[in-house]
Design a protein around this motif. Structure first.
Motif, PDB file in Angstrom:
ATOM      1  N   ASP A 367      -6.499   0.027   1.506  1.00 35.42           N
ATOM      2  CA  ASP A 367      -7.911   0.106   1.886  1.00 35.42           C
ATOM      3  C   ASP A 367      -8.519  -1.271   2.174  1.00 35.42           C
ATOM      4  OD1 ASP A 367      -8.113   2.922   1.675  1.00 35.42           O
ATOM      5  OD2 ASP A 367      -8.214   2.745  -0.509  1.00 35.42           O
ATOM      6  N   MET A 368      -7.763  -2.322   1.969  1.00 35.99           N
ATOM      7  CA  MET A 368      -8.268  -3.671   2.253  1.00 35.99           C
ATOM      8  C   MET A 368      -8.140  -3.980   3.744  1.00 35.99           C
ATOM      9  SD  MET A 368      -6.686  -5.879  -0.940  1.00 35.99           S
ATOM     10  CE  MET A 368      -7.419  -7.410  -0.342  1.00 35.99           C
ATOM     11  N   ARG A 369      -9.011  -4.834   4.243  1.00 36.47           N
ATOM     12  CA  ARG A 369      -8.899  -5.309   5.609  1.00 36.47           C
ATOM     13  C   ARG A 369      -7.825  -6.390   5.670  1.00 36.47           C
ATOM     14  NH1 ARG A 369     -13.056  -3.260   8.570  1.00 36.47           N
ATOM     15  NH2 ARG A 369     -14.895  -2.574   7.405  1.00 36.47           N
ATOM     16  N   LEU A 370      -7.211  -6.506   6.847  1.00 40.33           N
ATOM     17  CA  LEU A 370      -6.093  -7.431   6.998  1.00 40.33           C
ATOM     18  C   LEU A 370      -6.488  -8.851   6.626  1.00 40.33           C
ATOM     19  CD1 LEU A 370      -3.500  -7.326   9.831  1.00 40.33           C
ATOM     20  CD2 LEU A 370      -4.539  -9.503   9.254  1.00 40.33           C
ATOM     21  N   ILE A 371      -7.654  -9.302   7.066  1.00 40.02           N
ATOM     22  CA  ILE A 371      -8.073 -10.672   6.783  1.00 40.02           C
ATOM     23  C   ILE A 371      -8.304 -10.875   5.292  1.00 40.02           C
ATOM     24  CG2 ILE A 371     -10.526 -10.208   7.120  1.00 40.02           C
ATOM     25  CD1 ILE A 371      -8.583 -13.403   8.143  1.00 40.02           C
ATOM     26  N   GLU A 372      -8.736  -9.813   4.587  1.00 42.24           N
ATOM     27  CA  GLU A 372      -8.931  -9.903   3.138  1.00 42.24           C
ATOM     28  C   GLU A 372      -7.587 -10.039   2.425  1.00 42.24           C
ATOM     29  OE1 GLU A 372     -12.977  -7.114   2.839  1.00 42.24           O
ATOM     30  OE2 GLU A 372     -10.979  -6.235   2.561  1.00 42.24           O
ATOM     31  N   VAL A 373      -6.587  -9.333   2.931  1.00 48.78           N
ATOM     32  CA  VAL A 373      -5.247  -9.435   2.347  1.00 48.78           C
ATOM     33  C   VAL A 373      -4.712 -10.858   2.493  1.00 48.78           C
ATOM     34  CG1 VAL A 373      -2.854  -8.648   2.524  1.00 48.78           C
ATOM     35  CG2 VAL A 373      -4.731  -7.007   2.769  1.00 48.78           C
ATOM     36  N   ILE A 374      -4.904 -11.425   3.682  1.00 48.78           N
ATOM     37  CA  ILE A 374      -4.407 -12.783   3.940  1.00 48.78           C
ATOM     38  C   ILE A 374      -5.099 -13.792   3.037  1.00 48.78           C
ATOM     39  CG2 ILE A 374      -4.250 -14.603   5.671  1.00 48.78           C
ATOM     40  CD1 ILE A 374      -4.072 -12.392   7.790  1.00 48.78           C
ATOM     41  N   LYS A 375      -6.428 -13.704   2.949  1.00 45.03           N
ATOM     42  CA  LYS A 375      -7.178 -14.670   2.134  1.00 45.03           C
ATOM     43  C   LYS A 375      -6.840 -14.534   0.651  1.00 45.03           C
ATOM     44  CE  LYS A 375     -11.110 -15.301   5.235  1.00 45.03           C
ATOM     45  NZ  LYS A 375     -12.578 -15.126   5.423  1.00 45.03           N
ATOM     46  N   LEU A 393      -1.510 -18.475  11.443  1.00 44.12           N
ATOM     47  CA  LEU A 393      -0.211 -17.837  11.264  1.00 44.12           C
ATOM     48  C   LEU A 393      -0.300 -16.361  11.630  1.00 44.12           C
ATOM     49  CD1 LEU A 393       2.634 -18.620  10.317  1.00 44.12           C
ATOM     50  CD2 LEU A 393       2.005 -17.835   8.035  1.00 44.12           C
ATOM     51  N   ALA A 394      -1.405 -15.729  11.271  1.00 38.12           N
ATOM     52  CA  ALA A 394      -1.600 -14.319  11.616  1.00 38.12           C
ATOM     53  C   ALA A 394      -1.632 -14.140  13.136  1.00 38.12           C
ATOM     54  CB  ALA A 394      -2.899 -13.798  10.998  1.00 38.12           C
ATOM     55  N   GLU A 395      -2.314 -15.048  13.833  1.00 35.57           N
ATOM     56  CA  GLU A 395      -2.360 -14.961  15.294  1.00 35.57           C
ATOM     57  C   GLU A 395      -0.982 -15.163  15.905  1.00 35.57           C
ATOM     58  OE1 GLU A 395      -5.287 -17.098  17.415  1.00 35.57           O
ATOM     59  OE2 GLU A 395      -6.947 -16.492  16.120  1.00 35.57           O
ATOM     60  N   GLN A 396      -0.188 -16.058  15.292  1.00 39.15           N
ATOM     61  CA  GLN A 396       1.162 -16.281  15.792  1.00 39.15           C
ATOM     62  C   GLN A 396       2.001 -15.009  15.697  1.00 39.15           C
ATOM     63  OE1 GLN A 396       3.030 -19.718  14.108  1.00 39.15           O
ATOM     64  NE2 GLN A 396       4.955 -19.413  15.174  1.00 39.15           N
ATOM     65  N   TRP A 405      -9.675  -7.473  11.242  1.00 41.11           N
ATOM     66  CA  TRP A 405     -10.679  -6.705  10.493  1.00 41.11           C
ATOM     67  C   TRP A 405     -10.290  -5.235  10.368  1.00 41.11           C
ATOM     68  CZ3 TRP A 405     -14.264  -8.982   7.651  1.00 41.11           C
ATOM     69  CH2 TRP A 405     -14.548 -10.328   7.936  1.00 41.11           C
ATOM     70  N   THR A 406      -9.072  -4.899  10.741  1.00 42.37           N
ATOM     71  CA  THR A 406      -8.562  -3.537  10.595  1.00 42.37           C
ATOM     72  C   THR A 406      -8.052  -3.320   9.170  1.00 42.37           C
ATOM     73  OG1 THR A 406      -7.861  -3.567  12.900  1.00 42.37           O
ATOM     74  CG2 THR A 406      -6.892  -1.868  11.498  1.00 42.37           C
ATOM     75  N   THR A 407      -8.270  -2.129   8.610  1.00 40.34           N
ATOM     76  CA  THR A 407      -7.741  -1.845   7.278  1.00 40.34           C
ATOM     77  C   THR A 407      -6.229  -1.630   7.360  1.00 40.34           C
ATOM     78  OG1 THR A 407      -8.147   0.531   7.533  1.00 40.34           O
ATOM     79  CG2 THR A 407      -9.884  -0.781   6.493  1.00 40.34           C
ATOM     80  N   VAL A 408      -5.543  -1.911   6.265  1.00 40.20           N
ATOM     81  CA  VAL A 408      -4.083  -1.833   6.232  1.00 40.20           C
ATOM     82  C   VAL A 408      -3.598  -0.426   6.567  1.00 40.20           C
ATOM     83  CG1 VAL A 408      -2.061  -2.013   4.711  1.00 40.20           C
ATOM     84  CG2 VAL A 408      -3.870  -3.743   4.606  1.00 40.20           C
ATOM     85  N   LYS A 409      -4.306   0.602   6.091  1.00 43.50           N
ATOM     86  CA  LYS A 409      -3.840   1.976   6.326  1.00 43.50           C
ATOM     87  C   LYS A 409      -3.937   2.379   7.794  1.00 43.50           C
ATOM     88  CE  LYS A 409      -8.354   3.953   5.016  1.00 43.50           C
ATOM     89  NZ  LYS A 409      -9.056   4.759   3.996  1.00 43.50           N
ATOM     90  N   GLU A 410      -4.704   1.635   8.594  1.00 44.92           N
ATOM     91  CA  GLU A 410      -4.829   1.941  10.018  1.00 44.92           C
ATOM     92  C   GLU A 410      -3.788   1.217  10.875  1.00 44.92           C
ATOM     93  OE1 GLU A 410      -9.454   2.748  10.949  1.00 44.92           O
ATOM     94  OE2 GLU A 410      -9.060   0.748  10.138  1.00 44.92           O
ATOM     95  N   LEU A 421       5.604  -9.416   6.204  1.00 44.30           N
ATOM     96  CA  LEU A 421       6.336 -10.665   6.424  1.00 44.30           C
ATOM     97  C   LEU A 421       5.404 -11.863   6.275  1.00 44.30           C
ATOM     98  CD1 LEU A 421       8.845 -12.247   7.224  1.00 44.30           C
ATOM     99  CD2 LEU A 421       8.280 -11.829   9.630  1.00 44.30           C
ATOM    100  N   LEU A 422       4.191 -11.721   6.794  1.00 44.93           N
ATOM    101  CA  LEU A 422       3.193 -12.790   6.674  1.00 44.93           C
ATOM    102  C   LEU A 422       2.872 -13.062   5.212  1.00 44.93           C
ATOM    103  CD1 LEU A 422       1.148 -14.712   7.953  1.00 44.93           C
ATOM    104  CD2 LEU A 422      -0.431 -12.796   8.154  1.00 44.93           C
ATOM    105  N   ARG A 423       2.693 -12.000   4.418  1.00 44.74           N
ATOM    106  CA  ARG A 423       2.413 -12.163   2.983  1.00 44.74           C
ATOM    107  C   ARG A 423       3.559 -12.891   2.282  1.00 44.74           C
ATOM    108  NH1 ARG A 423       1.533  -6.906   0.019  1.00 44.74           N
ATOM    109  NH2 ARG A 423       0.432  -8.154  -1.543  1.00 44.74           N
TER     110      ARG A 423
END
Length: 602
Positions: A367-375, A393-396, A405-410, A421-423
């Motif tokens: 339920d977290m947004r992608l940018i929230e997971v990264i931060k 790195l996310a843009e790469q 800003w998309t949620t992980v489940k989407e 992989l980014l995590r």
């Protein structure tokens, strides 16, 4: 060439997003076309339209009246209650289908090891894929369309399918359209490439290697792509040019044009520098499996007294038959499983991370947004000696500002793998293990990940059926052949396929003995001292000849560049012919070197 089918001014939209915009194209007799493009750009939609599985919003799809189309979806549409035999041949008696050589070939190549009477529901994902492919390929069709046919297939299955499709029809008859992220497969079977992007399709002659070259030329001439994408394409091209000789020996791959484009491109990886950095981070000891056995109580050990030593900065690829324990080997290295016997030694500073096939690790943060997971993980990361932000790195890895800003489940399956992989990378492990990392990823994303891994200073272990990826990011490979042993592959994936085909047999198994990387030593009687002396002489002879050829090849490249600048095209053609001959001789010497080295166990 006769027209088979095509599209005229076809448009297709989903909601407010236009996927195909006034598109016109055609499939002609003799076409072998591979479709590439980012996930979500319309490759599968275009294939379904051409196959008649859906209708366009505007325009029309045309088809010659007598053309029969076979279409394989990404999801296998099989009746799970049927037996394997019924799912493939229906009610046909054995003597009816067995008398057809095409059917016999397909059965032997795809389902020879699958229980003929087993219920489809009881099969693994890979077995179901083989059954669905077999059902399609035994039919008599003028056009075959395959959407991700290599999904769930092992290296051996992919190689068989490529050979079958190359030999199925005469060169100028019938048509093939395939969507796949397997770049080796694209290069092996396709004579044309369609790049699907921004609602349109750009056609290119040749397979993946020729497409990369042509796209680099197009981008350079038009100057419409940002510098980062330019450098990525050129770096990928440089690896293609310097990689497997068979890839660049094809006439469609114009060597003189490639040389001009990659003249200033460095090697994909500075191996020496990366090894220094890895040693600084890891020390001399990384991970050692010593005389390890693993038995799950079946009576047959999955691993039987294997030894594997990983060195700092080592890049190891692992191939093997299904069920041989590839994923389990990663879990042993990661400390998730303890061996039945033997010892696992871990260096004091070792920090491992593993990218699993299922990516279930993301379920708890869905339920977290992608940018929230990264931060939540980290704000900056060092790659290739440079510090980049987590957002960069996310843009790469293909996550633009909007997608962050998309949620992980989407997220799609491929996007979930990229995020995980980014995590892992942000956590700065020094031993990274990837289990089938190419699943659900498009070719551009794969190239971006490979580019990132080029500058990653650590030990890398990759399990994959994608031989292009293995050749690209690893320096040597090991095989699991299902007999509980590890086998070194100095000849790479080609040697593995030969072993599976029985060219050399599968009895010579062994384990590495030093910290410089995997190298197998036979348990059976090895070569005699006399044979070793002859092999050593052959090795020295070959190395001397290869040195002379390298000098000649460099000289020819220089002379071709001078002639090209002076527009002396006849001289360029003559020099190129000499270069081709020298390259062919070098290829033969490389094979002779591998054979001699294998005799010596080097």
């Amino acid at each position: 060439m006769a027209h088979l089918l095509g599209a005229e001014n076809v448009s297709m939209s989903f909601g407010t997003r236009t996927v195909l915009d006034s598109l016109s194209l055609g499939l002609e007799d003799g076409d072998r076309i591979g479709m590439v493009g980012r996930n979500g750009d319309g490759k599968s939609t275009l294939m379904r339209l051409l196959a008649g599985r859906m209708g366009p919003d505007e325009g029309r799809v045309t088809k010659r009246g007598d053309v029969r189309v076979a279409y394989l979806d990404q999801t296998d549409v099989l009746d799970g209650a049927l037996s394997v035999g019924e799912a493939i041949v229906g009610e046909a008696a054995d003597h009816e289908w067995a008398s057809n050589p095409l059917v016999r070939e397909v059965m032997g190549g795809l389902v020879g090891e699958v229980d003929w009477h087993a219920e489809v529901n009881s099969l693994s994902g890979g077995q179901k894929r083989r059954v669905a492919l077999a059902k399609l390929l035994i039919g008599d069709h003028e056009v075959i369309m395959l959407d991700e046919p290599t999904n769930h297939l092992d290296v051996e299955g992919v190689a068989w399918l490529a050979k079958h499709l190359k030999n199925r029809w005469r060169a100028n008859s019938n048509g093939l359209l395939v969507v796949t992220h397997d770049r080796w497969f694209l290069d092996e079977i396709c004579t044309r490439t369609w790049e699907v992007h921004d609602g349109t399709v750009d056609p290119f002659d040749g397979g993946y290697a020729a497409y990369v070259l042509a796209r680099a030329e197009r981008d350079k001439t038009a100057a419409v792509v940002e510098n980062k994408r330019q450098q990525l394409v050129k770096k990928e091209l440089a690896w293609l040019r310097r990689g497997a000789p068979a890839r660049t020996a094809k006439p469609k791959f114009r060597i003189e044009a490639a040389n001009t484009l990659i003249a200033d491109v460095p090697a994909a990886r500075d191996t020496v520098e990366l090894n220094k950095m890895a040693t600084a981070r890891l020390g001399k000891d990384v991970l050692d499996l010593e005389n390890v056995s693993l038995d799950f109580g079946t009576g047959k050990p999955l691993f039987n007294n294997i030894t594997l030593r990983l060195a700092p900065g080592e890049r190891l690829g692992i191939v093997g038959v299904n069920g041989a324990g590839k994923s389990t080997l990663l879990q042993l290295l990661n400390g998730q499983i303890e061996p039945t016997s033997g010892v696992i030694k871990r260096g004091k500073t070792v920090k491992t991370a593993i990218l699993t096939q299922e990516v279930k690790e993301l379920d708890e943060i869905k339920d977290m947004r992608l940018i929230e997971v990264i931060k939540a993980e980290r704000m900056s990361f060092e790659v290739g000696g440079k510090e980049v932000s987590a957002g960069q790195l996310a843009e790469q890895l293909g996550f633009g500002t909007d997608k962050q800003w998309t949620t992980v489940k989407e997220l799609s399956g491929g996007e979930r793998r990229r995020l995980q992989l980014l995590r892992l990378l942000i956590g700065e492990p020094n031993v990274l293990m990837l289990d089938e990392p190419t699943n659900d990823l498009d070719t551009d994303t794969l190239a971006a990940i490979e580019d990132m891994l080029d500058g990653w200073p650590g030990t890398l272990v990759v399990v994959s059926h994608d031989r292009y990826l293995l050749e690209r990011v690893t320096d040597h490979q090991l095989a699991l052949l299902g007999d509980g042993k590890l086998r070194g592959l100095p000849g790479g994936v080609d040697q593995y396929l030969e072993l599976r085909a029985g060219v050399h047999g599968t009895g010579n198994t062994g384990a590495p003995t030093d910290k410089t990387g995997p190298a197998a030593t036979p348990e059976a009687a090895g070569p005699t001292e006399a044979e070793k002396r002859e092999a050593r002489k052959e090795l020295n002879r070959v190395e001397r000849q290869m040195g002379k050829l390298e000098t000649l090849i460099k000289k020819l490249h220089t002379e071709m560049a001078v002639a090209s600048e002076a527009m002396k095209f006849d001289q360029v053609a003559t020099l190129n012919a000499t270069l081709q001959g020298a390259q062919s001789e070098k290829d033969e010497l490389e094979m002779a070197w591998l054979e001699a080295a294998e005799t010596l166990g080097e």
